[in-house]
Scaffold this motif. Sequence first.
Motif, short mmCIF file in Angstrom:
data_model
loop_
_atom_site.label_atom_id
_atom_site.label_comp_id
_atom_site.label_asym_id
_atom_site.label_seq_id
_atom_site.Cartn_x
_atom_site.Cartn_y
_atom_site.Cartn_z
N SER A 18 0.81 -1.21 0.00
CA SER A 18 0.00 0.00 0.00
C SER A 18 0.85 1.27 0.00
CB SER A 18 -0.96 -0.01 1.19
OG SER A 18 -0.29 -0.35 2.38
N SER A 20 3.59 1.37 -1.81
CA SER A 20 4.29 1.16 -3.09
C SER A 20 5.63 0.44 -2.97
CB SER A 20 4.47 2.46 -3.86
OG SER A 20 3.22 2.97 -4.22
N ASP A 76 -3.20 2.06 -5.17
CA ASP A 76 -3.88 3.29 -4.74
C ASP A 76 -5.08 2.99 -3.86
OD1 ASP A 76 -2.03 4.82 -6.14
OD2 ASP A 76 -3.30 5.01 -7.92
N LYS A 77 -5.87 2.00 -4.24
CA LYS A 77 -7.03 1.63 -3.42
C LYS A 77 -6.59 1.09 -2.06
CE LYS A 77 -11.40 -0.89 -3.44
NZ LYS A 77 -12.29 -1.79 -4.15
N LYS A 80 -5.49 4.01 0.21
CA LYS A 80 -6.65 4.71 0.77
C LYS A 80 -7.30 3.89 1.88
CE LYS A 80 -11.05 6.93 -0.49
NZ LYS A 80 -11.27 7.19 0.90
#
Length: 155
Positions: A18, A20, A76-77, A80
């Motif tokens: 998450s 990266s 990206d999800k 978040k």
Amino acid sequence: MPRLSVGDAAPDFSLASSDSSPVSLADLRGRSVIVYFYPAAATPGCTKEACDFRDNLNSLASAGYAVLGISPDNVDKLAKFAADEALTFPLLSDPDHAVAEAYGAWGEKKNYGKVYEGLIRSTVVVDPEGKVSLAQYNVKATGHVAKLRRDLGLD
């Protein structure tokens, strides 16, 4: 896909997290690792399960367990989802579901009479040597972490 059993070698993987950065199972060798697969970030059941892991993370870590959550969601999800729910363990992106397939966590599902391929909510515990010490498939989102703690002898 065949499911893993106790004593099997856990398939190695390296996936984007998450934040990266890549996370590899091999980098965690020497520790016990709880690898849990969930269908979709920010859905009610997956949120409940992730928050249960978050709320139990300190006691799991004190018992020597690292936690990794894996879903087909993009980074990206996942970022978040992690921020919204204050999740402090890595969420890993498996968009082509190759890792889920290798772990037997991808296969036929049924929902309201419809049959389709998808992620099967599953948890695999990998011992410090990289062997499967526990494999659970078709787990329930609610109450799963409590059951897992019992099964691991932590309660």
